[in-house]
Design a protein around this motif. Structure first.
Motif, PDB file in Angstrom:
ATOM      1  N   LEU A 174     -17.063   9.966 -12.553  1.00 52.59           N
ATOM      2  CA  LEU A 174     -18.237   9.708 -13.384  1.00 52.59           C
ATOM      3  C   LEU A 174     -18.622  10.927 -14.221  1.00 52.59           C
ATOM      4  CD1 LEU A 174     -20.408   7.790 -10.765  1.00 52.59           C
ATOM      5  CD2 LEU A 174     -19.133   6.796 -12.684  1.00 52.59           C
ATOM      6  N   LYS A 175     -18.361  12.111 -13.663  1.00 53.80           N
ATOM      7  CA  LYS A 175     -18.778  13.332 -14.338  1.00 53.80           C
ATOM      8  C   LYS A 175     -17.769  13.797 -15.386  1.00 53.80           C
ATOM      9  CE  LYS A 175     -20.414  18.029 -13.362  1.00 53.80           C
ATOM     10  NZ  LYS A 175     -20.678  19.032 -12.300  1.00 53.80           N
ATOM     11  N   SER A 176     -16.497  13.759 -15.044  1.00 55.34           N
ATOM     12  CA  SER A 176     -15.488  14.338 -15.930  1.00 55.34           C
ATOM     13  C   SER A 176     -14.488  13.324 -16.472  1.00 55.34           C
ATOM     14  CB  SER A 176     -14.726  15.450 -15.200  1.00 55.34           C
ATOM     15  OG  SER A 176     -14.076  14.924 -14.048  1.00 55.34           O
ATOM     16  N   GLY A 177     -14.592  12.064 -16.023  1.00 54.00           N
ATOM     17  CA  GLY A 177     -13.680  11.045 -16.537  1.00 54.00           C
ATOM     18  C   GLY A 177     -12.309  11.048 -15.894  1.00 54.00           C
ATOM     19  N   GLN A 178     -12.171  11.748 -14.769  1.00 48.53           N
ATOM     20  CA  GLN A 178     -10.885  11.736 -14.072  1.00 48.53           C
ATOM     21  C   GLN A 178     -10.607  10.354 -13.499  1.00 48.53           C
ATOM     22  OE1 GLN A 178     -10.280  14.944 -11.311  1.00 48.53           O
ATOM     23  NE2 GLN A 178     -11.162  16.481 -12.665  1.00 48.53           N
ATOM     24  N   LYS A 179      -9.397  10.186 -12.968  1.00 47.12           N
ATOM     25  CA  LYS A 179      -8.942   8.875 -12.505  1.00 47.12           C
ATOM     26  C   LYS A 179      -9.881   8.293 -11.449  1.00 47.12           C
ATOM     27  CE  LYS A 179      -4.746   6.539 -10.983  1.00 47.12           C
ATOM     28  NZ  LYS A 179      -3.334   6.703 -10.543  1.00 47.12           N
ATOM     29  N   LEU A 180     -10.210   7.016 -11.602  1.00 44.66           N
ATOM     30  CA  LEU A 180     -11.096   6.332 -10.660  1.00 44.66           C
ATOM     31  C   LEU A 180     -10.362   6.082  -9.348  1.00 44.66           C
ATOM     32  CD1 LEU A 180     -13.822   4.797 -10.206  1.00 44.66           C
ATOM     33  CD2 LEU A 180     -12.628   2.750 -10.986  1.00 44.66           C
ATOM     34  N   PRO A 181     -10.947   6.466  -8.200  1.00 40.97           N
ATOM     35  CA  PRO A 181     -10.284   6.207  -6.916  1.00 40.97           C
ATOM     36  C   PRO A 181     -10.191   4.715  -6.621  1.00 40.97           C
ATOM     37  CG  PRO A 181     -12.533   6.975  -6.561  1.00 40.97           C
ATOM     38  CD  PRO A 181     -12.246   7.134  -8.033  1.00 40.97           C
ATOM     39  N   LYS A 182      -9.137   4.318  -5.911  1.00 39.59           N
ATOM     40  CA  LYS A 182      -8.933   2.912  -5.582  1.00 39.59           C
ATOM     41  C   LYS A 182      -9.376   2.560  -4.172  1.00 39.59           C
ATOM     42  CE  LYS A 182      -4.926   2.428  -8.639  1.00 39.59           C
ATOM     43  NZ  LYS A 182      -3.464   2.122  -8.698  1.00 39.59           N
ATOM     44  N   HIS A 183      -9.514   3.567  -3.313  1.00 41.33           N
ATOM     45  CA  HIS A 183      -9.871   3.295  -1.929  1.00 41.33           C
ATOM     46  C   HIS A 183     -10.391   4.564  -1.260  1.00 41.33           C
ATOM     47  CE1 HIS A 183      -5.856   4.861  -2.142  1.00 41.33           C
ATOM     48  NE2 HIS A 183      -5.331   3.682  -2.435  1.00 41.33           N
ATOM     49  N   GLY A 184     -11.133   4.371  -0.175  1.00 37.55           N
ATOM     50  CA  GLY A 184     -11.664   5.493   0.590  1.00 37.55           C
ATOM     51  C   GLY A 184     -11.111   5.458   2.003  1.00 37.55           C
ATOM     52  N   ILE A 185     -11.997   5.221   2.965  1.00 37.56           N
ATOM     53  CA  ILE A 185     -11.597   5.198   4.371  1.00 37.56           C
ATOM     54  C   ILE A 185     -10.544   4.128   4.645  1.00 37.56           C
ATOM     55  CG2 ILE A 185     -12.439   4.688   6.707  1.00 37.56           C
ATOM     56  CD1 ILE A 185     -15.122   5.954   5.852  1.00 37.56           C
ATOM     57  N   ILE A 186     -10.636   2.995   3.968  1.00 36.32           N
ATOM     58  CA  ILE A 186      -9.705   1.900   4.263  1.00 36.32           C
ATOM     59  C   ILE A 186      -8.259   2.262   3.930  1.00 36.32           C
ATOM     60  CG2 ILE A 186     -11.427   0.070   4.043  1.00 36.32           C
ATOM     61  CD1 ILE A 186     -10.400  -0.470   1.242  1.00 36.32           C
ATOM     62  N   PHE A 187      -8.029   3.365   3.208  1.00 37.05           N
ATOM     63  CA  PHE A 187      -6.650   3.801   2.941  1.00 37.05           C
ATOM     64  C   PHE A 187      -5.926   4.140   4.237  1.00 37.05           C
ATOM     65  CE2 PHE A 187      -3.568   7.230   2.074  1.00 37.05           C
ATOM     66  CZ  PHE A 187      -2.695   6.526   1.259  1.00 37.05           C
ATOM     67  N   GLN A 188      -6.677   4.502   5.277  1.00 36.07           N
ATOM     68  CA  GLN A 188      -6.062   4.844   6.557  1.00 36.07           C
ATOM     69  C   GLN A 188      -5.432   3.628   7.230  1.00 36.07           C
ATOM     70  OE1 GLN A 188      -8.968   6.920   8.987  1.00 36.07           O
ATOM     71  NE2 GLN A 188      -9.732   8.038   7.228  1.00 36.07           N
ATOM     72  N   TRP A 189      -5.803   2.436   6.794  1.00 32.99           N
ATOM     73  CA  TRP A 189      -5.230   1.215   7.361  1.00 32.99           C
ATOM     74  C   TRP A 189      -3.770   1.109   6.939  1.00 32.99           C
ATOM     75  CZ3 TRP A 189      -4.898  -4.265   5.412  1.00 32.99           C
ATOM     76  CH2 TRP A 189      -4.693  -5.163   6.461  1.00 32.99           C
TER      77      TRP A 189
END
Length: 257
Positions: A174-189
């Motif tokens: 949101l601040k610098s326009g870098q790539k939007l994340p696709k997942h957080g904690i659920i990536f550990q699944w």
């Protein structure tokens, strides 16, 4: 009694225990490495296995077929390698009593961690069985803890559940326009982490949606539909794999005039 508060406390303690085991194991490698550097640097990567070997055997001069027999889950080829290297080690002869005691402390902490994970499974099975059926006890508990409690998770939109744990990357976007994340904690699944990168976002959205429904059912003490949801997720993932078997072509950059 709100058991989701217990879940938050237990998962926080588990994270602390895992961090402690990692730090202690690093110290153990340095300390025991003075005596047997070849073992700690190259051969044994599993921290708990290393602690077991140090606590139960100790001195490298004791390494033989008899001490390894039926005591450790180690392939025969690795046992023979350990014995051969122990005879040629360049390490120093030191008093290993305190080193062995330190290794035993690591094993004790790990045993408590295992017991705590079993306790967490019981808590999740009675408090959030549908979430547990979809992503397991550990990841489900981390989602509840990150949300604050089960109620907050139940009222969250799926898009926010998908990014729980990725707040830093989201703010950076949101601040610098870098790539939007696709997942957080659920990536550990495993079903997300173990699949190709180009379909992980699709799977993450699918899981987040089902988790949102499961959290609502768990919070309002509804029926158990976790197994049904898990089966639906599995079928949908197979469909996604067939639909996107290869990574999408990258759009070519426009040539500058």
């Amino acid at each position: 009694e709100e058991k989701d508060i217990f879940i938050v406390q237990v998962i926080d303690i588990l994270d602390s225990l895992k961090e402690t085991i990692s730090q202690f194991s690093s110290r153990l490698r340095e300390w025991y490495g003075l005596h047997f550097p070849e073992l700690t640097d190259r051969i044994i990567e599993d921290n708990i296995l290393l602690a077991e070997i140090v606590a139960k055997i100790g001195n490298r001069k004791n390494y033989n077929e008899e001490v390894f027999k039926n005591r450790f889950e180690i392939p025969q080829r690795l046992i023979e390698k350990l014995i051969n290297i122990s005879k040629k080690s360049m390490g120093a002869d030191i008093n290993l009593k305190m080193v062995k005691d330190f290794a035993q402390q690591i094993l004790s902490i790990n045993n408590y961690r295992i017991a705590l994970e079993l306790y967490l499974e019981d808590l999740m099975s009675t408090t959030a069985p549908n979430i547990q059926a979809i992503v397991g006890s550990l990841i489900g508990a981390k989602l509840i803890a990150k949300a604050g409690n089960l109620r907050k998770l139940a009222f969250m939109p799926a898009s926010r559940i998908q990014l729980l744990g990725a707040e830093t990357a989201l703010y950076r976007h949101l601040k610098s326009g870098q790539k939007l994340p696709k997942h957080g904690i659920i990536f550990q699944w495993q079903q997300i982490r173990g699949n190709p990168p180009w379909i992980r976002g699709n799977i993450a959205r699918l899981i987040a949606g089902k988790l949102g429904l499961a959290a609502k059912i768990d919070y309002f003490s509804g029926d158990f539909v976790g197994e049904e949801y898990a089966k639906e997720i599995e079928e949908k993932i197979e469909e996604i794999k067939k639909k996107y078997p290869t990574p999408p072509e990258r759009k070519s950059k426009k040539k500058r005039k």
